[in-house]
Design a protein around this motif. Structure first.
Motif, short mmCIF file in Angstrom:
data_model
loop_
_atom_site.label_atom_id
_atom_site.label_comp_id
_atom_site.label_asym_id
_atom_site.label_seq_id
_atom_site.Cartn_x
_atom_site.Cartn_y
_atom_site.Cartn_z
N ILE A 5 2.11 -17.64 21.25
CA ILE A 5 2.45 -17.27 19.86
C ILE A 5 1.44 -16.26 19.37
CG2 ILE A 5 2.79 -18.03 17.66
CD1 ILE A 5 3.77 -20.83 18.95
N SER A 6 1.80 -15.10 18.82
CA SER A 6 0.80 -14.07 18.41
C SER A 6 1.40 -13.56 17.11
CB SER A 6 0.87 -12.94 19.28
OG SER A 6 -0.11 -11.94 18.92
N VAL A 7 0.46 -13.08 16.08
CA VAL A 7 0.54 -12.38 14.73
C VAL A 7 0.05 -11.22 14.71
CG1 VAL A 7 0.67 -14.60 13.77
CG2 VAL A 7 -1.38 -13.63 13.93
N GLY A 8 0.78 -10.40 13.92
CA GLY A 8 0.30 -8.96 13.48
C GLY A 8 0.28 -8.73 12.07
N ALA A 9 -0.68 -7.68 11.63
CA ALA A 9 -0.60 -7.69 10.27
C ALA A 9 0.06 -5.94 10.02
CB ALA A 9 -2.08 -7.64 9.73
N LEU A 10 0.94 -6.00 9.02
CA LEU A 10 1.15 -4.62 8.63
C LEU A 10 0.55 -4.56 7.13
CD1 LEU A 10 5.08 -5.19 9.51
CD2 LEU A 10 3.28 -4.00 10.89
N VAL A 11 -0.66 -3.86 7.33
CA VAL A 11 -1.30 -3.71 5.96
C VAL A 11 -1.15 -2.32 5.57
CG1 VAL A 11 -3.69 -3.90 5.02
CG2 VAL A 11 -3.23 -5.29 7.09
N LEU A 12 -0.85 -2.13 4.27
CA LEU A 12 -0.77 -0.67 3.69
C LEU A 12 -1.95 -0.69 2.63
CD1 LEU A 12 2.80 -0.49 3.34
CD2 LEU A 12 1.49 0.73 4.68
N ARG A 13 -2.48 0.57 2.74
CA ARG A 13 -3.41 0.70 1.51
C ARG A 13 -3.25 2.47 1.23
NH1 ARG A 13 -9.96 0.85 2.13
NH2 ARG A 13 -10.47 1.00 -0.14
N ASN A 14 -3.01 2.47 0.04
CA ASN A 14 -2.45 4.02 -0.44
C ASN A 14 -1.59 4.71 0.54
OD1 ASN A 14 -4.73 3.73 -2.54
ND2 ASN A 14 -5.98 4.43 -1.19
N GLU A 15 -0.31 3.91 0.85
CA GLU A 15 0.65 4.40 1.40
C GLU A 15 0.28 4.72 2.84
OE1 GLU A 15 3.28 6.88 -0.61
OE2 GLU A 15 2.93 6.03 -2.55
N ARG A 16 -0.86 4.16 3.38
CA ARG A 16 -1.07 4.25 4.89
C ARG A 16 -1.15 2.88 5.86
NH1 ARG A 16 -3.33 9.39 5.80
NH2 ARG A 16 -3.44 10.49 3.98
N LEU A 17 -0.81 3.10 7.04
CA LEU A 17 -0.93 1.86 7.65
C LEU A 17 -2.02 1.36 8.48
CD1 LEU A 17 1.11 -0.70 8.40
CD2 LEU A 17 1.95 0.81 10.22
N LEU A 18 -2.74 0.42 8.34
CA LEU A 18 -3.83 0.19 9.13
C LEU A 18 -3.38 -0.03 10.89
CD1 LEU A 18 -6.92 -0.57 9.40
CD2 LEU A 18 -6.26 -2.80 8.87
N LEU A 19 -4.14 0.95 11.62
CA LEU A 19 -3.90 0.62 13.18
C LEU A 19 -5.04 0.71 13.58
CD1 LEU A 19 -1.10 3.76 13.57
CD2 LEU A 19 -0.85 1.08 13.46
N ALA A 20 -5.10 -0.09 15.11
CA ALA A 20 -6.34 -0.01 15.69
C ALA A 20 -6.11 0.47 17.23
CB ALA A 20 -6.91 -1.51 15.83
N ARG A 21 -6.98 1.18 17.78
CA ARG A 21 -6.72 1.70 19.16
C ARG A 21 -7.35 0.79 19.97
NH1 ARG A 21 -9.24 7.45 21.46
NH2 ARG A 21 -7.83 7.11 23.45
N HIS A 22 -6.41 0.25 20.77
CA HIS A 22 -6.96 -0.32 22.24
C HIS A 22 -7.04 0.29 23.51
CE1 HIS A 22 -6.00 -4.38 20.05
NE2 HIS A 22 -5.33 -3.50 19.17
N CYS A 23 -8.25 0.50 24.02
CA CYS A 23 -8.18 1.35 25.21
C CYS A 23 -9.24 0.82 26.24
CB CYS A 23 -8.85 2.78 24.70
SG CYS A 23 -8.95 3.92 25.92
#
Length: 150
Positions: A5-23
């Motif tokens: 079971i996993s969760v994710g956060a759809l976070v907006l700030r000033n109409e921009r979405l927070l994304l993280a790069r996994h590499c």
């Protein structure tokens, strides 16, 4: 088959979405909203808040469920619950993440149509998310089963 079971956060700030790069070079390279596994008897909404802080140092408040996602790979099946989350405080810092095996190398805030180059997961973020956001996310939506890329 192992289940997670996993969760994710759809976070907006000033109409921009927070994304993280996994590499991990030669293995995977993708962008996704912060998230991860639910631990023990942890409430999913608290896992959203914890995972977002661990991965980005951004404090959020999990508001409501937006999507239910199913992923499958050689190690098993994961059900991921994507929550709309409100930005509370903080600036992005990816080097404090206690889960070093996640290999998060950068993060940022991205507007619709201005996502970073490369694969952005889940696919719904490219268009449907923004349309559903504008309509108020009437109800959580089940996304189709797909094979995980990592």
């Amino acid at each position: 088959m192992k289940h997670r079971i996993s969760v994710g956060a759809l976070v907006l700030r000033n109409e921009r979405l927070l994304l993280a790069r996994h590499c991990v070079p030669g293995k995977y390279d993708f962008w996704a909203p912060p998230g991860g596994g639910v631990e023990g008897d942890e409430e999913m909404s608290l896992a959203v808040e914890r995972e977002t802080f661990e991965e980005t140092q951004i404090r959020v408040r999990a508001d409501r469920l937006a999507y239910i996602d199913e992923l499958i790979d050689d190690s098993g099946r994961m059900v991921k619950f994507w929550y709309l989350a409100a930005y509370v405080a903080g600036e992005i810092e990816v080097h404090a993440n206690p889960a070093t095996e996640e290999s998060i190398i950068e993060a940022g805030w991205f507007a619709r149509g201005e996502f970073p180059a490369g694969y952005v997961f889940p696919e719904v973020l490219h268009e449907a998310f923004w349309e559903e956001l504008a309509s108020g996310f009437v109800a959580p939506r089940k996304l189709p089963l797909q094979k995980a890329i990592f």
